[in-house]
Design a protein around this motif. Structure first.
Motif, PDB file in Angstrom:
ATOM      1  N   GLU A 383      -7.215  72.726 -11.041  1.00 18.04           N
ATOM      2  CA  GLU A 383      -8.021  71.647 -11.607  1.00 18.04           C
ATOM      3  C   GLU A 383      -9.043  71.127 -10.603  1.00 18.04           C
ATOM      4  OE1 GLU A 383      -5.323  68.759 -13.189  1.00 18.04           O
ATOM      5  OE2 GLU A 383      -4.679  70.062 -14.826  1.00 18.04           O
ATOM      6  N   GLU A 384      -9.642  72.054  -9.873  1.00 17.40           N
ATOM      7  CA  GLU A 384     -10.720  71.731  -8.938  1.00 17.40           C
ATOM      8  C   GLU A 384     -12.037  72.206  -9.557  1.00 17.40           C
ATOM      9  OE1 GLU A 384     -10.663  70.158  -6.131  1.00 17.40           O
ATOM     10  OE2 GLU A 384      -8.519  69.993  -5.692  1.00 17.40           O
ATOM     11  N   GLU A 385     -12.564  71.445 -10.497  1.00 17.43           N
ATOM     12  CA  GLU A 385     -13.727  71.886 -11.265  1.00 17.43           C
ATOM     13  C   GLU A 385     -14.974  72.103 -10.408  1.00 17.43           C
ATOM     14  OE1 GLU A 385     -16.274  73.244 -13.992  1.00 17.43           O
ATOM     15  OE2 GLU A 385     -14.080  73.137 -14.076  1.00 17.43           O
ATOM     16  N   PRO A 386     -15.306  71.224  -9.445  1.00 23.19           N
ATOM     17  CA  PRO A 386     -16.504  71.497  -8.624  1.00 23.19           C
ATOM     18  C   PRO A 386     -16.391  72.812  -7.846  1.00 23.19           C
ATOM     19  CG  PRO A 386     -15.825  69.208  -8.404  1.00 23.19           C
ATOM     20  CD  PRO A 386     -14.725  69.914  -9.136  1.00 23.19           C
ATOM     21  N   LEU A 387     -15.187  73.076  -7.333  1.00 24.50           N
ATOM     22  CA  LEU A 387     -14.980  74.318  -6.590  1.00 24.50           C
ATOM     23  C   LEU A 387     -15.120  75.518  -7.524  1.00 24.50           C
ATOM     24  CD1 LEU A 387     -14.224  75.485  -3.822  1.00 24.50           C
ATOM     25  CD2 LEU A 387     -11.815  75.316  -4.491  1.00 24.50           C
ATOM     26  N   ARG A 388     -14.534  75.418  -8.719  1.00 22.30           N
ATOM     27  CA  ARG A 388     -14.631  76.515  -9.678  1.00 22.30           C
ATOM     28  C   ARG A 388     -16.097  76.779 -10.038  1.00 22.30           C
ATOM     29  NH1 ARG A 388     -15.579  78.092 -14.656  1.00 22.30           N
ATOM     30  NH2 ARG A 388     -16.539  76.076 -15.065  1.00 22.30           N
ATOM     31  N   ALA A 389     -16.856  75.720 -10.257  1.00 24.19           N
ATOM     32  CA  ALA A 389     -18.266  75.880 -10.630  1.00 24.19           C
ATOM     33  C   ALA A 389     -19.060  76.543  -9.507  1.00 24.19           C
ATOM     34  CB  ALA A 389     -18.867  74.518 -10.969  1.00 24.19           C
ATOM     35  N   ALA A 390     -18.729  76.189  -8.260  1.00 21.75           N
ATOM     36  CA  ALA A 390     -19.431  76.793  -7.112  1.00 21.75           C
ATOM     37  C   ALA A 390     -19.145  78.287  -7.044  1.00 21.75           C
ATOM     38  CB  ALA A 390     -18.999  76.108  -5.826  1.00 21.75           C
ATOM     39  N   TYR A 391     -17.892  78.685  -7.257  1.00 20.57           N
ATOM     40  CA  TYR A 391     -17.546  80.102  -7.220  1.00 20.57           C
ATOM     41  C   TYR A 391     -18.222  80.862  -8.362  1.00 20.57           C
ATOM     42  CZ  TYR A 391     -13.928  79.104  -3.739  1.00 20.57           C
ATOM     43  OH  TYR A 391     -13.257  78.741  -2.605  1.00 20.57           O
ATOM     44  N   VAL A 392     -18.254  80.254  -9.538  1.00 22.26           N
ATOM     45  CA  VAL A 392     -18.880  80.916 -10.685  1.00 22.26           C
ATOM     46  C   VAL A 392     -20.367  81.122 -10.420  1.00 22.26           C
ATOM     47  CG1 VAL A 392     -19.529  80.616 -13.104  1.00 22.26           C
ATOM     48  CG2 VAL A 392     -17.175  80.187 -12.381  1.00 22.26           C
ATOM     49  N   GLU A 393     -21.022  80.125  -9.818  1.00 19.63           N
ATOM     50  CA  GLU A 393     -22.452  80.259  -9.525  1.00 19.63           C
ATOM     51  C   GLU A 393     -22.704  81.362  -8.495  1.00 19.63           C
ATOM     52  OE1 GLU A 393     -26.291  80.084  -9.896  1.00 19.63           O
ATOM     53  OE2 GLU A 393     -24.877  78.977 -11.158  1.00 19.63           O
ATOM     54  N   LYS A 394     -21.850  81.440  -7.457  1.00 23.66           N
ATOM     55  CA  LYS A 394     -21.973  82.524  -6.481  1.00 23.66           C
ATOM     56  C   LYS A 394     -21.783  83.877  -7.164  1.00 23.66           C
ATOM     57  CE  LYS A 394     -20.627  80.534  -2.029  1.00 23.66           C
ATOM     58  NZ  LYS A 394     -19.654  80.628  -0.914  1.00 23.66           N
ATOM     59  N   LEU A 395     -20.824  83.919  -8.055  1.00 23.73           N
ATOM     60  CA  LEU A 395     -20.517  85.150  -8.761  1.00 23.73           C
ATOM     61  C   LEU A 395     -21.690  85.563  -9.659  1.00 23.73           C
ATOM     62  CD1 LEU A 395     -18.325  87.245  -9.332  1.00 23.73           C
ATOM     63  CD2 LEU A 395     -17.420  85.738 -11.092  1.00 23.73           C
ATOM     64  N   ARG A 396     -22.305  84.594 -10.298  1.00 22.64           N
ATOM     65  CA  ARG A 396     -23.449  84.876 -11.173  1.00 22.64           C
ATOM     66  C   ARG A 396     -24.603  85.472 -10.357  1.00 22.64           C
ATOM     67  NH1 ARG A 396     -23.814  82.655 -15.904  1.00 22.64           N
ATOM     68  NH2 ARG A 396     -22.516  80.906 -15.252  1.00 22.64           N
ATOM     69  N   ALA A 397     -24.870  84.867  -9.192  1.00 15.86           N
ATOM     70  CA  ALA A 397     -25.959  85.364  -8.338  1.00 15.86           C
ATOM     71  C   ALA A 397     -25.657  86.765  -7.823  1.00 15.86           C
ATOM     72  CB  ALA A 397     -26.163  84.409  -7.169  1.00 15.86           C
ATOM     73  N   LEU A 398     -24.400  87.009  -7.444  1.00 12.96           N
ATOM     74  CA  LEU A 398     -24.025  88.328  -6.944  1.00 12.96           C
ATOM     75  C   LEU A 398     -24.189  89.374  -8.034  1.00 12.96           C
ATOM     76  CD1 LEU A 398     -22.665  90.215  -4.819  1.00 12.96           C
ATOM     77  CD2 LEU A 398     -20.498  89.625  -5.896  1.00 12.96           C
ATOM     78  N   GLU A 409     -19.266  82.213 -19.993  1.00 16.73           N
ATOM     79  CA  GLU A 409     -19.073  80.787 -19.738  1.00 16.73           C
ATOM     80  C   GLU A 409     -17.600  80.430 -19.920  1.00 16.73           C
ATOM     81  OE1 GLU A 409     -21.039  78.542 -18.628  1.00 16.73           O
ATOM     82  OE2 GLU A 409     -22.827  79.807 -18.570  1.00 16.73           O
ATOM     83  N   GLY A 410     -17.081  79.670 -18.940  1.00 16.89           N
ATOM     84  CA  GLY A 410     -15.736  79.158 -19.038  1.00 16.89           C
ATOM     85  C   GLY A 410     -14.644  80.127 -18.691  1.00 16.89           C
ATOM     86  N   THR A 411     -15.009  81.406 -18.345  1.00 18.54           N
ATOM     87  CA  THR A 411     -13.950  82.376 -18.069  1.00 18.54           C
ATOM     88  C   THR A 411     -13.681  82.521 -16.593  1.00 18.54           C
ATOM     89  OG1 THR A 411     -15.490  84.217 -17.912  1.00 18.54           O
ATOM     90  CG2 THR A 411     -14.624  83.683 -20.103  1.00 18.54           C
TER      91      THR A 411
END
Length: 412
Positions: A383-398, A409-411
């Protein structure tokens, strides 16, 4: 118009222009041009650029690259066809030699002491470049392979057309470092077919097993399990003709991966253990690490978290002792999944971060992608939403940089 432009350049520049019309691929480095007989390369290349016949190309690797404009390339190839056949063949022979040796050196840097059928290249890496090395270290070698990917495919096809069979399969074996690490899987299937044909022409059942296994691995990762099964069945029929025990191991390994994809966890573990035994019999430390890692994957998939950690910790010890650094991010990634299965989220995050850092350092983009995906999932569980969002954004860029689809979204 182009005839008149070429008529106005110096003789050594005209020869370089015609050389570029002979070479396979779309770009060329100054080292390749020198290796194939060009003289006064920097001066000639500068004249081609100033005459608007060629452009310099940006790439992530070290060498300076150039390419002819599209119309100029067609014109250069037309002029090259007027040259003597023996001269054109000689240039292509030198180009294939250059790429065969360079790809072999890159493969060695990327995968270290993995099992290979081909002998080491006769020329040291330093002899393939006039100034700075083509590449330094694993990540640099992968970047060079990726920048040369299209050229290398042309080179494999050129070698096949000229019936240089050993060069074909040696190039294909070396290119596994690129195809597996950067997931150019369709390329692996296409060139792998040429590798299989080259092995058959050379009456090399050991090579054919290796080539078929590489195609099977690519098909497996593309989700075409039936194609992978067919390649492995053909490879298995040849095992009695090959004395090298590790060839049985690579076939069992791929069969294990397919079983794992079909959620046949116990069968996968048994196949990986057979492959592990084959590598221990040699002994082959890298093979032992790889197959131990695979056994760990099968145990994790079957929910056997603690036995998996024992196997993975032992594999990591061997990898560190033998300098097998590329395997450590892979092992950490599976360790993270096992720890997550046990509910030890803090240790799982630490292992996944170690996997991401290690994969990024040596250019294993596919494993870096997987590590970020796992970290996003772990952050969501915690339940660390900011951390999850940061990882998803890094993943999207990669994934965007790799030409892959972004995560849903959301996965995570």
């Amino acid at each position: 118009v182009l005839d008149s432009v070429v008529a106005d350049v110096s003789e050594h520049t005209r020869k370089l222009y015609e050389l570029l019309g002979i070479l396979p691929g779309t770009t060329a480095t100054t080292d390749l041009l020198r290796a194939t007989g060009a003289a006064r390369v920097d001066e000639a290349l500068g004249e081609l650029v100033s005459s608007r016949l060629a452009v310099l190309v940006e790439s992530p690797d070290r060498p300076r690259r150039c390419r002819l404009h599209d119309v100029a390339r067609s014109h250069a190839r037309l002029r090259a066809r007027a040259l003597p056949e023996s001269g054109r063949r000689s240039v292509l022979r030198l180009a294939v030699d250059f790429y065969r040796d360079a790809a072999a050196h890159a493969d060695t840097l990327v995968f270290g002491d993995r099992f290979r059928i081909q002998p080491p290249p006769a020329r040291p890496l330093s002899r393939l470049s006039a100034k700075e090395p083509l590449f330094v270290g694993r990540s640099d070698a992968l970047d060079w392979l990726d920048a040369e990917r299209v050229n290398l495919e042309y080179v494999v096809r050129t070698a096949a057309e000229h019936e240089w069979h050993e060069d074909v399969w040696r190039l294909c074996e070396s290119l596994w470092a690129l195809y597996h690490s950067r997931k150019h899987l369709a390329d692996c299937v296409a060139t792998g077919r040429l590798g299989i044909e080259a092995a058959q022409h050379g009456a090399r059942p050991d090579v054919e097993i290796r080539m078929r296994n590489q195609v099977a691995r690519a098909a497996y990762e593309l989700g075409d399990l039936d194609h992978a099964d067919a390649e492995l069945a053909a490879a298995a029929d040849l095992l009695g003709l090959a004395a090298e025990p590790r060839l049985s191991g690579v076939v069992w390994e791929t069969r294990g991966l397919i079983a794992l994809a079909r959620e046949q966890h116990d069968e996968a573990r048994e196949l990986f253990e057979r492959a592990l035994a084959a590598n221990r019999a040699v002994p082959d430390p890298h093979g032992v690490v790889v197959q131990s890692y695979n056994v760990g994957q099968a145990l994790v998939a079957g929910g056997r978290w603690t036995p998996a950690l024992d196997v993975l910790d032992a594999a990591a010890d061997v990898a560190r002792a033998t300098g097998d650094a590329p395997m450590l991010p892979r092992i950490d990634l599976v360790r993270a999944r096992a720890l997550a299965g046990l509910g030890e989220l803090d240790r799982a995050v630490a292992a996944a971060v170690a996997a991401a850092d290690g994969a990024a350092e040596i250019g294993q983009l596919a494993k870096f992608d997987q590590a970020l995906t796992l970290l996003a999932s772990l952050a969501e569980r915690a339940e660390e939403e900011p951390l999850r969002a940061a990882y998803v954004e890094k993943l999207r860029a990669l994934r965007q940089s790799m030409g892959l689809r972004p995560p849903a979204e959301g996965t995570g």
